[in-house]
Write a protein that holds these residues in place. Structure first.
Motif, PDB file in Angstrom:
ATOM      1  N   VAL A 183      18.430  76.227  86.681  1.00 44.21           N
ATOM      2  CA  VAL A 183      17.809  75.896  87.963  1.00 44.21           C
ATOM      3  C   VAL A 183      18.555  74.717  88.577  1.00 44.21           C
ATOM      4  N   VAL A 184      18.386  74.520  89.881  1.00 44.55           N
ATOM      5  CA  VAL A 184      18.896  73.324  90.553  1.00 44.55           C
ATOM      6  C   VAL A 184      17.718  72.431  90.917  1.00 44.55           C
ATOM      7  N   LEU A 185      17.768  71.193  90.481  1.00 43.41           N
ATOM      8  CA  LEU A 185      16.814  70.169  90.917  1.00 43.41           C
ATOM      9  C   LEU A 185      17.536  69.332  91.958  1.00 43.41           C
ATOM     10  N   TRP A 186      17.137  69.491  93.218  1.00 44.88           N
ATOM     11  CA  TRP A 186      17.842  68.846  94.329  1.00 44.88           C
ATOM     12  C   TRP A 186      17.072  67.597  94.750  1.00 44.88           C
ATOM     13  N   PHE A 187      17.502  66.434  94.232  1.00 41.39           N
ATOM     14  CA  PHE A 187      16.863  65.163  94.566  1.00 41.39           C
ATOM     15  C   PHE A 187      17.422  64.661  95.894  1.00 41.39           C
ATOM     16  N   THR A 188      16.554  64.412  96.865  1.00 38.40           N
ATOM     17  CA  THR A 188      16.981  63.923  98.164  1.00 38.40           C
ATOM     18  C   THR A 188      16.145  62.713  98.564  1.00 38.40           C
ATOM     19  N   GLY A 189      16.747  61.799  99.316  1.00 39.13           N
ATOM     20  CA  GLY A 189      16.043  60.594  99.753  1.00 39.13           C
ATOM     21  C   GLY A 189      17.059  59.555 100.200  1.00 39.13           C
ATOM     22  N   LEU A 190      16.543  58.471 100.720  1.00 36.43           N
ATOM     23  CA  LEU A 190      17.405  57.390 101.198  1.00 36.43           C
ATOM     24  C   LEU A 190      18.225  56.778 100.060  1.00 36.43           C
ATOM     25  N   SER A 191      19.310  56.113 100.429  1.00 44.52           N
ATOM     26  CA  SER A 191      20.051  55.323  99.457  1.00 44.52           C
ATOM     27  C   SER A 191      19.121  54.264  98.878  1.00 44.52           C
ATOM     28  N   GLY A 192      19.035  54.183  97.571  1.00 44.55           N
ATOM     29  CA  GLY A 192      18.136  53.226  96.943  1.00 44.55           C
ATOM     30  C   GLY A 192      16.749  53.764  96.661  1.00 44.55           C
TER      31      GLY A 192
ATOM     32  N   GLU B 295      28.959  46.576 109.798  1.00 48.01           N
ATOM     33  CA  GLU B 295      30.186  46.736 109.022  1.00 48.01           C
ATOM     34  C   GLU B 295      30.330  48.135 108.431  1.00 48.01           C
ATOM     35  N   VAL B 296      29.200  48.837 108.266  1.00 49.90           N
ATOM     36  CA  VAL B 296      29.219  50.207 107.748  1.00 49.90           C
ATOM     37  C   VAL B 296      28.652  51.108 108.836  1.00 49.90           C
ATOM     38  N   LYS B 297      29.460  52.018 109.334  1.00 50.07           N
ATOM     39  CA  LYS B 297      29.052  52.902 110.407  1.00 50.07           C
ATOM     40  C   LYS B 297      28.343  54.137 109.853  1.00 50.07           C
ATOM     41  N   GLU B 298      27.484  54.721 110.668  1.00 53.45           N
ATOM     42  CA  GLU B 298      26.795  55.965 110.317  1.00 53.45           C
ATOM     43  C   GLU B 298      26.114  55.864 108.955  1.00 53.45           C
ATOM     44  N   PHE B 299      25.335  54.797 108.760  1.00 55.07           N
ATOM     45  CA  PHE B 299      24.655  54.598 107.485  1.00 55.07           C
ATOM     46  C   PHE B 299      23.228  55.144 107.581  1.00 55.07           C
ATOM     47  N   THR B 300      22.900  56.066 106.691  1.00 52.85           N
ATOM     48  CA  THR B 300      21.606  56.742 106.742  1.00 52.85           C
ATOM     49  C   THR B 300      20.447  55.759 106.623  1.00 52.85           C
TER      50      THR B 300
ATOM     51  N   ILE C  58      19.725  53.498 108.857  1.00 52.45           N
ATOM     52  CA  ILE C  58      19.983  52.373 109.758  1.00 52.45           C
ATOM     53  C   ILE C  58      20.599  52.871 111.062  1.00 52.45           C
ATOM     54  N   SER C  59      21.790  53.419 110.988  1.00 55.99           N
ATOM     55  CA  SER C  59      22.484  53.889 112.187  1.00 55.99           C
ATOM     56  C   SER C  59      22.670  55.404 112.208  1.00 55.99           C
ATOM     57  N   SER C  60      22.142  56.069 111.206  1.00 53.13           N
ATOM     58  CA  SER C  60      22.206  57.524 111.125  1.00 53.13           C
ATOM     59  C   SER C  60      20.865  58.021 110.577  1.00 53.13           C
ATOM     60  N   PRO C  61      20.363  59.151 111.063  1.00 52.99           N
ATOM     61  CA  PRO C  61      19.011  59.580 110.692  1.00 52.99           C
ATOM     62  C   PRO C  61      18.906  60.167 109.294  1.00 52.99           C
ATOM     63  N   TYR C  62      17.704  60.075 108.743  1.00 54.50           N
ATOM     64  CA  TYR C  62      17.343  60.831 107.549  1.00 54.50           C
ATOM     65  C   TYR C  62      16.176  61.729 107.933  1.00 54.50           C
ATOM     66  N   GLU C  63      16.368  63.023 107.794  1.00 53.70           N
ATOM     67  CA  GLU C  63      15.332  63.986 108.162  1.00 53.70           C
ATOM     68  C   GLU C  63      14.491  64.299 106.929  1.00 53.70           C
ATOM     69  N   ILE C  64      13.264  63.798 106.930  1.00 50.46           N
ATOM     70  CA  ILE C  64      12.369  63.961 105.781  1.00 50.46           C
ATOM     71  C   ILE C  64      12.073  65.442 105.554  1.00 50.46           C
ATOM     72  N   PRO C  65      12.116  65.896 104.310  1.00 50.06           N
ATOM     73  CA  PRO C  65      11.779  67.301 104.026  1.00 50.06           C
ATOM     74  C   PRO C  65      10.388  67.657 104.544  1.00 50.06           C
ATOM     75  N   ILE C  66      10.277  68.794 105.183  1.00 48.99           N
ATOM     76  CA  ILE C  66       8.994  69.232 105.741  1.00 48.99           C
ATOM     77  C   ILE C  66       8.097  69.804 104.655  1.00 48.99           C
ATOM     78  N   ASN C  67       8.670  70.592 103.771  1.00 52.33           N
ATOM     79  CA  ASN C  67       7.872  71.236 102.730  1.00 52.33           C
ATOM     80  C   ASN C  67       8.635  71.269 101.408  1.00 52.33           C
ATOM     81  N   PRO C  68       8.877  70.076 100.840  1.00 58.09           N
ATOM     82  CA  PRO C  68       9.616  70.036  99.566  1.00 58.09           C
ATOM     83  C   PRO C  68       8.787  70.640  98.437  1.00 58.09           C
TER      84      PRO C  68
END
Length: 202
Positions: A28-37, A154-159, A161-171
């Motif tokens: 199986v694949v366990l796909w862990f997703t979330g913000l850095s940290g 100093e870091v561009k396109e950082f999820t 902060i300056s780039s979005p994180y789309e929360i899972p709708i139905n994980p």
């Protein structure tokens, strides 16, 4: 992506089913997703340690490690992030065919990319796990100082902060990694694996 008409899929005699029978667990694949940290890597490796201790065949695909090799040519543009996840999905699919429990730890910020990856698999072969931790908690945990650098521009396109994180709708599973102890988070993942018949009740 255009595929060559000269390539033909070779069907192996040692099949996924035979490998799973030898392993005494499903792949199986366990796909862990979330913000850095948010605790993705920490949780993935803790779950793997537990599964390994019970004799399961496992492998963790970690974001930073993958970018040292397979995806070393990619940056962090929208297109490159999407390609990064596409490659991980294809590698995960191969490992599932090899009979392995695959644990992936990637921010994978866009729902479209996560859904495209899910569609590579049969329904029960992909478990999306949302590591839910507030941004302020993730920033407190930031040992690399990336959030501070991102807020300083100093870091561009950082999820987050300056780039979005789309929360899972139905994980398949949401874990409050911002406040729960690690062992409780691990047990929540193992419970799902038992309920779905991926691993035997132990």
């Amino acid at each position: 992506m255009k595929k060559s008409i000269d390539t033909v899929w070779h069907h192996a005699t040692v099949t996924r089913v035979r490998r799973e029978q030898m392993n005494a667990h499903r792949s199986v694949v366990l796909w862990f997703t979330g913000l850095s940290g948010s605790g993705k890597s920490t949780l993935a490796h803790a779950v793997e340690e537990c599964l390994y201790g019970h004799g399961c065949r496992t492998f963790v695909l970690d974001g930073d490690n993958i970018r040292h090799g397979l995806c070393a040519d990619l940056g962090f543009s929208l297109e490159d992030r999407s390609e990064n996840i596409r490659r991980i999905g294809e590698v995960s699919k191969l490992l599932v065919e090899a009979g392995v429990i695959v644990l992936t730890a990637f921010i994978s910020p866009y729902r479209q990319d996560r859904e495209r990856t899910r569609n590579l698999f049969l329904h029960d072969d992909f478990i999306e796990i949302f590591c839910d931790a507030p941004l302020e908690v993730c920033e407190q945990r930031d040992v690399k100082g990336l959030y501070a650098r991102a807020r300083a521009g100093e870091v561009k396109e950082f999820t987050g902060i300056s780039s979005p994180y789309e929360i899972p709708i139905n994980p398949d599973l949401t874990i409050n990694t911002g406040s729960l102890p690690l062992d409780e988070c691990v047990e929540q993942v193992l419970a799902v694996l038992r309920v779905r018949g991926i691993i035997p009740n132990q």
